[in-house]
Scaffold this active site. Structure first.
Site, PDB file in Angstrom:
ATOM      1  N   ALA A   1      35.949  31.245  39.725  1.00 13.16           N
ATOM      2  CA  ALA A   1      37.089  32.109  40.032  1.00 13.16           C
ATOM      3  C   ALA A   1      36.995  32.648  41.458  1.00 13.16           C
ATOM      4  O   ALA A   1      37.963  32.605  42.224  1.00 13.16           O
ATOM      5  CB  ALA A   1      37.156  33.256  39.023  1.00 13.16           C
ATOM      6  N   TYR A   2      35.823  33.158  41.805  1.00 11.43           N
ATOM      7  CA  TYR A   2      35.624  33.715  43.143  1.00 11.43           C
ATOM      8  C   TYR A   2      35.739  32.633  44.206  1.00 11.43           C
ATOM      9  O   TYR A   2      36.417  32.822  45.225  1.00 11.43           O
ATOM     10  CB  TYR A   2      34.252  34.393  43.211  1.00 11.43           C
ATOM     11  CG  TYR A   2      34.001  35.152  44.486  1.00 11.43           C
ATOM     12  CD1 TYR A   2      34.617  36.372  44.718  1.00 11.43           C
ATOM     13  CD2 TYR A   2      33.129  34.651  45.451  1.00 11.43           C
ATOM     14  CE1 TYR A   2      34.380  37.076  45.889  1.00 11.43           C
ATOM     15  CE2 TYR A   2      32.880  35.355  46.626  1.00 11.43           C
ATOM     16  CZ  TYR A   2      33.513  36.569  46.838  1.00 11.43           C
ATOM     17  OH  TYR A   2      33.282  37.260  48.001  1.00 11.43           O
ATOM     18  N   SER A   3      35.116  31.485  43.981  1.00  7.07           N
ATOM     19  CA  SER A   3      35.177  30.386  44.952  1.00  7.07           C
ATOM     20  C   SER A   3      36.610  29.909  45.151  1.00  7.07           C
ATOM     21  O   SER A   3      37.054  29.686  46.286  1.00  7.07           O
ATOM     22  CB  SER A   3      34.287  29.224  44.495  1.00  7.07           C
ATOM     23  OG  SER A   3      32.939  29.621  44.376  1.00  7.07           O
TER      24      SER A   3
END
Length: 247
Positions: free
Chosen positions: A153-155
């Site tokens: 999600a962050y990437s």
């Protein structure tokens, strides 16, 4: 320490109650700017009360468009204009393989880190266009360049931030408005240090400098990009990864 001229400039720093955002706000205040720190953690905002008569604190949830628009109105009411937007606010989310990642957590990370950044740009850019001046700095991450395992999600969010930066930078190139992104490696922030120890060890092992990014180092680059001196470069990505990503 280099000093940039922020006299008579008004800046918004999202997620400015701590970490990189706070370091940027403090550097800008020291350089003459009026700064509106946005955060959704009221305790962090309360801790900044009285620091400077050029400092405003506003409780804003960037994932809520109405909250963002109210924040912009508060800045305009207090300072009369908006010259700089530093899109720093984000959440990391849990560490898990993509096929095991909690769907709601994925949506939360994307909503704050990407949709929230879009909301801030959407609300602020018309004011910059009207005055034919502005500087926007978007906080991405080296994870947006390379991807971190167990952080889909962050990437994904931070990769999308780079694309948003390129798109908006081209849209605003005819004005004196620069839009650029920075891609930090792991920095000494509360958010980073809250990661699982094994995950933190893994991402630190990828940094040739063999250490975390210092908050002051991040603030230095961001403040240059937010200054009037950065008058030509737009839509670009500036590396803060300690040699991990050399492109």
């Amino acid at each position: 320490m280099n000093s940039y001229d922020f006299e008579n400039r008004v800046a918004i720093v999202t997620g400015g109650g701590q970490g990189i955002g706070l370091a940027v706000a403090e550097r800008m205040l020291a350089s003459g700017a009026s700064v509106s720190v946005w955060d959704r953690d009221q305790a962090l905002l309360d801790a900044l009360a009285g620091k400077s008569d050029r400092l405003q604190t506003v409780n804003v949830d960037i994932g809520d468009l109405a909250s963002v628009e109210n924040g912009v109105a508060a800045v305009k009411d207090r300072f009369g204009k908006i010259d700089v937007l530093v899109n720093n606010a984000a959440i990391v989310g849990p560490n898990a393989n993509t096929w095991e990642y909690p769907p709601q957590a994925f949506m939360d990370v994307v909503h704050i880190g990407l949709v929230g950044m879009f909301f801030c740009c959407r609300a602020v850019v018309p004011h910059m266009i009207a005055q034919n001046y502005g500087r926007i700095v978007n906080l991405s991450s080296v994870a947006g360049k390379e991807g971190n395992p167990k952080a889909p999600a962050y990437s994904s969010t931070k990769a999308a931030v780079l694309a948003l930066t390129k798109s908006l930078g081209k849209e605003l190139a005819a004005y004196d408005i620069a839009v650029n992104a920075v891609t930090p490696a792991v920095a000494k922030t509360t958010m980073a240090l809250s990661q699982e120890p094994e995950f933190l060890k893994m991402i630190l092992s990828k940094i040739p400098r063999n250490r975390m990014l210092e908050l002051t180092e991040a603030a230095s680059m961001i403040c240059f990009l937010a200054s009037a001196e950065n008058s030509f470069t737009t839509g670009a990505t500036f590396d803060l990864s300690g040699g991990r990503a050399t492109y």
